[in-house]
Design a protein around this motif. Structure first.
Motif, PDB file in Angstrom:
ATOM      1  N   ILE A 259      81.233  32.563  52.946  1.00  0.00           N
ATOM      2  CA  ILE A 259      80.355  33.621  52.437  1.00  0.00           C
ATOM      3  C   ILE A 259      78.904  33.238  52.697  1.00  0.00           C
ATOM      4  O   ILE A 259      78.319  32.399  51.991  1.00  0.00           O
ATOM      5  N   HIS A 260      78.327  33.828  53.718  1.00  0.00           N
ATOM      6  CA  HIS A 260      76.926  33.627  54.083  1.00  0.00           C
ATOM      7  C   HIS A 260      76.518  34.786  54.994  1.00  0.00           C
ATOM      8  O   HIS A 260      77.354  35.597  55.399  1.00  0.00           O
ATOM      9  N   PRO A 261      75.221  34.911  55.336  1.00  0.00           N
ATOM     10  CA  PRO A 261      74.764  36.071  56.125  1.00  0.00           C
ATOM     11  C   PRO A 261      75.373  36.178  57.525  1.00  0.00           C
ATOM     12  O   PRO A 261      75.453  37.254  58.090  1.00  0.00           O
ATOM     13  N   GLY A 262      75.797  35.049  58.100  1.00  0.00           N
ATOM     14  CA  GLY A 262      76.364  35.078  59.441  1.00  0.00           C
ATOM     15  C   GLY A 262      77.659  35.879  59.486  1.00  0.00           C
ATOM     16  O   GLY A 262      78.380  35.969  58.489  1.00  0.00           O
ATOM     17  N   ASN A 263      77.976  36.419  60.655  1.00  0.00           N
ATOM     18  CA  ASN A 263      79.167  37.252  60.795  1.00  0.00           C
ATOM     19  C   ASN A 263      80.334  36.408  61.304  1.00  0.00           C
ATOM     20  O   ASN A 263      80.485  36.181  62.498  1.00  0.00           O
ATOM     21  N   THR A 264      81.155  35.920  60.362  1.00  0.00           N
ATOM     22  CA  THR A 264      82.320  35.092  60.708  1.00  0.00           C
ATOM     23  C   THR A 264      83.619  35.865  60.488  1.00  0.00           C
ATOM     24  O   THR A 264      84.695  35.271  60.416  1.00  0.00           O
ATOM     25  N   ALA A 265      83.507  37.172  60.364  1.00  0.00           N
ATOM     26  CA  ALA A 265      84.668  37.998  60.018  1.00  0.00           C
ATOM     27  C   ALA A 265      85.789  37.883  61.042  1.00  0.00           C
ATOM     28  O   ALA A 265      86.966  37.859  60.674  1.00  0.00           O
ATOM     29  N   GLN A 266      85.443  37.812  62.335  1.00  0.00           N
ATOM     30  CA  GLN A 266      86.469  37.782  63.373  1.00  0.00           C
ATOM     31  C   GLN A 266      87.359  36.539  63.240  1.00  0.00           C
ATOM     32  O   GLN A 266      88.585  36.622  63.360  1.00  0.00           O
ATOM     33  N   GLN A 267      86.741  35.394  62.955  1.00  0.00           N
ATOM     34  CA  GLN A 267      87.511  34.152  62.780  1.00  0.00           C
ATOM     35  C   GLN A 267      88.473  34.272  61.602  1.00  0.00           C
ATOM     36  O   GLN A 267      89.633  33.857  61.674  1.00  0.00           O
ATOM     37  N   LEU A 268      87.973  34.863  60.515  1.00  0.00           N
ATOM     38  CA  LEU A 268      88.790  35.005  59.314  1.00  0.00           C
ATOM     39  C   LEU A 268      89.911  36.033  59.510  1.00  0.00           C
ATOM     40  O   LEU A 268      91.000  35.878  58.967  1.00  0.00           O
ATOM     41  N   TYR A 307      88.177  44.110  53.598  1.00  0.00           N
ATOM     42  CA  TYR A 307      86.992  43.328  53.219  1.00  0.00           C
ATOM     43  C   TYR A 307      86.338  42.705  54.455  1.00  0.00           C
ATOM     44  O   TYR A 307      85.123  42.769  54.634  1.00  0.00           O
ATOM     45  N   LEU A 308      87.180  42.131  55.307  1.00  0.00           N
ATOM     46  CA  LEU A 308      86.660  41.455  56.503  1.00  0.00           C
ATOM     47  C   LEU A 308      86.227  42.437  57.586  1.00  0.00           C
ATOM     48  O   LEU A 308      85.255  42.180  58.314  1.00  0.00           O
ATOM     49  N   LEU A 309      86.923  43.550  57.702  1.00  0.00           N
ATOM     50  CA  LEU A 309      86.529  44.569  58.689  1.00  0.00           C
ATOM     51  C   LEU A 309      85.167  45.159  58.353  1.00  0.00           C
ATOM     52  O   LEU A 309      84.378  45.477  59.245  1.00  0.00           O
ATOM     53  N   ILE A 310      84.887  45.292  57.054  1.00  0.00           N
ATOM     54  CA  ILE A 310      83.570  45.777  56.623  1.00  0.00           C
ATOM     55  C   ILE A 310      82.499  44.770  57.016  1.00  0.00           C
ATOM     56  O   ILE A 310      81.454  45.126  57.540  1.00  0.00           O
ATOM     57  N   LYS A 311      82.771  43.491  56.771  1.00  0.00           N
ATOM     58  CA  LYS A 311      81.801  42.449  57.124  1.00  0.00           C
ATOM     59  C   LYS A 311      81.564  42.395  58.634  1.00  0.00           C
ATOM     60  O   LYS A 311      80.458  42.112  59.101  1.00  0.00           O
ATOM     61  N   LYS A 312      82.596  42.686  59.391  1.00  0.00           N
ATOM     62  CA  LYS A 312      82.488  42.639  60.851  1.00  0.00           C
ATOM     63  C   LYS A 312      81.452  43.630  61.380  1.00  0.00           C
ATOM     64  O   LYS A 312      80.881  43.438  62.453  1.00  0.00           O
ATOM     65  N   SER A 313      81.214  44.710  60.632  1.00  0.00           N
ATOM     66  CA  SER A 313      80.264  45.733  61.074  1.00  0.00           C
ATOM     67  C   SER A 313      78.813  45.319  60.873  1.00  0.00           C
ATOM     68  O   SER A 313      77.900  46.000  61.323  1.00  0.00           O
ATOM     69  N   LEU A 314      78.593  44.200  60.157  1.00  0.00           N
ATOM     70  CA  LEU A 314      77.229  43.733  59.923  1.00  0.00           C
ATOM     71  C   LEU A 314      76.706  43.018  61.161  1.00  0.00           C
ATOM     72  O   LEU A 314      77.291  42.054  61.639  1.00  0.00           O
ATOM     73  N   LYS A 315      75.593  43.508  61.697  1.00  0.00           N
ATOM     74  CA  LYS A 315      74.993  42.884  62.872  1.00  0.00           C
ATOM     75  C   LYS A 315      74.437  41.511  62.504  1.00  0.00           C
ATOM     76  O   LYS A 315      73.903  41.306  61.426  1.00  0.00           O
ATOM     77  N   VAL A 316      74.534  40.584  63.414  1.00  0.00           N
ATOM     78  CA  VAL A 316      74.038  39.236  63.166  1.00  0.00           C
ATOM     79  C   VAL A 316      72.529  39.218  63.397  1.00  0.00           C
ATOM     80  O   VAL A 316      72.060  38.993  64.491  1.00  0.00           O
ATOM     81  N   GLU A 317      71.798  39.493  62.307  1.00  0.00           N
ATOM     82  CA  GLU A 317      70.336  39.500  62.376  1.00  0.00           C
ATOM     83  C   GLU A 317      69.748  38.467  61.427  1.00  0.00           C
ATOM     84  O   GLU A 317      68.541  38.376  61.263  1.00  0.00           O
TER      85      GLU A 317
END
Length: 329
Positions: A259-268, A307-317
């Motif tokens: 759980i952090h700002p980076g987009n690690t959803a794909q790995q999870l 939950y993870l699919l939603i996080k995946k939509s967050l751009k890595v900014e």
């Protein structure tokens, strides 16, 4: 007693009001103090809102001058005429979507009424008051303190609460016991509401940017939080200590550490799909209780997938934001 603090908006209001009155007085305008009143009314907590308010007040004031000419010169300078004027004037401001300017324009209308005549000089005086008041407000409102540091703090607090909630779910799945009071649930709901409001204000301080990283980030976290609220009752309703509980507990522990700002959803998500495959390869449940428990665990997996699919939509900014914050410091 609370600590006394002067905010930026208060400071800008004080400076802008004094400046507007000084300028109006310098040019020898009648009712010069009204320039300060207009400035007070036009200072807002964001640049876009300030510009919108300034436009509404300017248009309303010009309409007010026109109505004053029609009613006062056309009928009479009488209190009843003021009432009739406002009776028609206010709906017109609503029609033109400038109703925010009713108070300001009413001041202008009453100035004209008190003079009992309408000359080019009086109109010029009132237009000058409007321009000085609105112009000063726009100038002082050009400076808006950066909200990135506050937004970053909200981000840190929300992520800390998310981790705590997941840790408690992991603990319950492994032990079937919990002394957690759930304070982080209500706290997170409040933090998300405040953070989204502040992030939206931050968006409105940038004329050329319709959306920013933080506003999108908090929207994502809000959607994820809704899933967490759905998942918690599922977790607490599972009683049998079936093998799959520990498998999901291990997975949620990994999610908590990610759980952090980076987009690690794909790995999870890859880990989650592997977990689903393992579930399918397991022998069929031997009892009704085990069947119900595994069904609930499978539902939990589907919720975590969302939950993870939603996080995946967050751009890595986040890297851009972090660099920006370092530069500011």
């Amino acid at each position: 007693m609370g600590r006394y603090k002067i905010g930026y908006r208060t400071l800008k209001t004080a400076i802008g009001t004094a400046a507007a009155i000084i300028i109006a007085q310098f040019f020898g305008l009648n009712f010069f103090a009204s320039a300060g009143i207009i400035t007070i009314l036009c200072i807002q907590n964001s640049k876009k809102k300030s510009l919108k308010t300034a436009y509404a007040r300017f248009v309303a004031c010009i309409l007010g001058i026109g109505f004053s000419f029609i009613f006062f010169e056309g009928i009479a300078y009488h209190p009843l005429v003021i009432g009739l004027l406002l009776l028609l004037f206010i709906p017109v401001t609503v029609l033109f979507k400038v109703s925010e300017g009713v108070v300001t324009s009413s001041v202008i209308i009453l100035h004209i009424y008190s003079g009992h005549q309408m000359t080019a000089g009086i109109v010029l005086n009132e237009v000058s008051l409007i321009v000085i008041g609105i112009g000063t407000a726009l100038l002082v409102n050009l400076y808006m303190p950066s909200l990135d540091s506050k937004l970053k703090q909200y981000q840190v607090e929300i992520e800390k609460n998310f981790r705590k909630i997941f840790e408690e779910m992991v603990s319950y799945l492994r032990t079937n016991e919990s002394r957690w009071m759930g304070n982080e649930i209500t706290e997170t709901a409040g933090l998300l509401e405040e953070a989204k409001s502040l992030a939206f204000r931050n968006v409105e301080n940038h004329f050329l940017r319709s959306e920013n990283y933080f506003y999108h980030y908090f929207q994502i976290r809000e959607k994820q939080f809704e899933i967490i609220e759905r998942v918690l009752p599922i977790v607490t309703s599972i009683e049998p200590l079936v093998k799959q509980r520990y498998m999901i507990a291990d997975f949620l522990e990994v999610v908590s550490s990610y759980i952090h700002p980076g987009n690690t959803a794909q790995q999870l998500l890859i880990r989650l799909y592997d977990l689903q495959t393992q579930f399918k390869d397991e022998p069929l449940p031997e009892s009704r209780e085990e069947f119900e428990a595994r069904a609930q665990l499978f539902q939990l997996i589907k919720e975590m997938e969302q939950y993870l699919l939603i996080k995946k939509s967050l751009k890595v900014e986040s890297k851009v934001i972090t660099n920006h914050l370092i530069t500011e410091k």
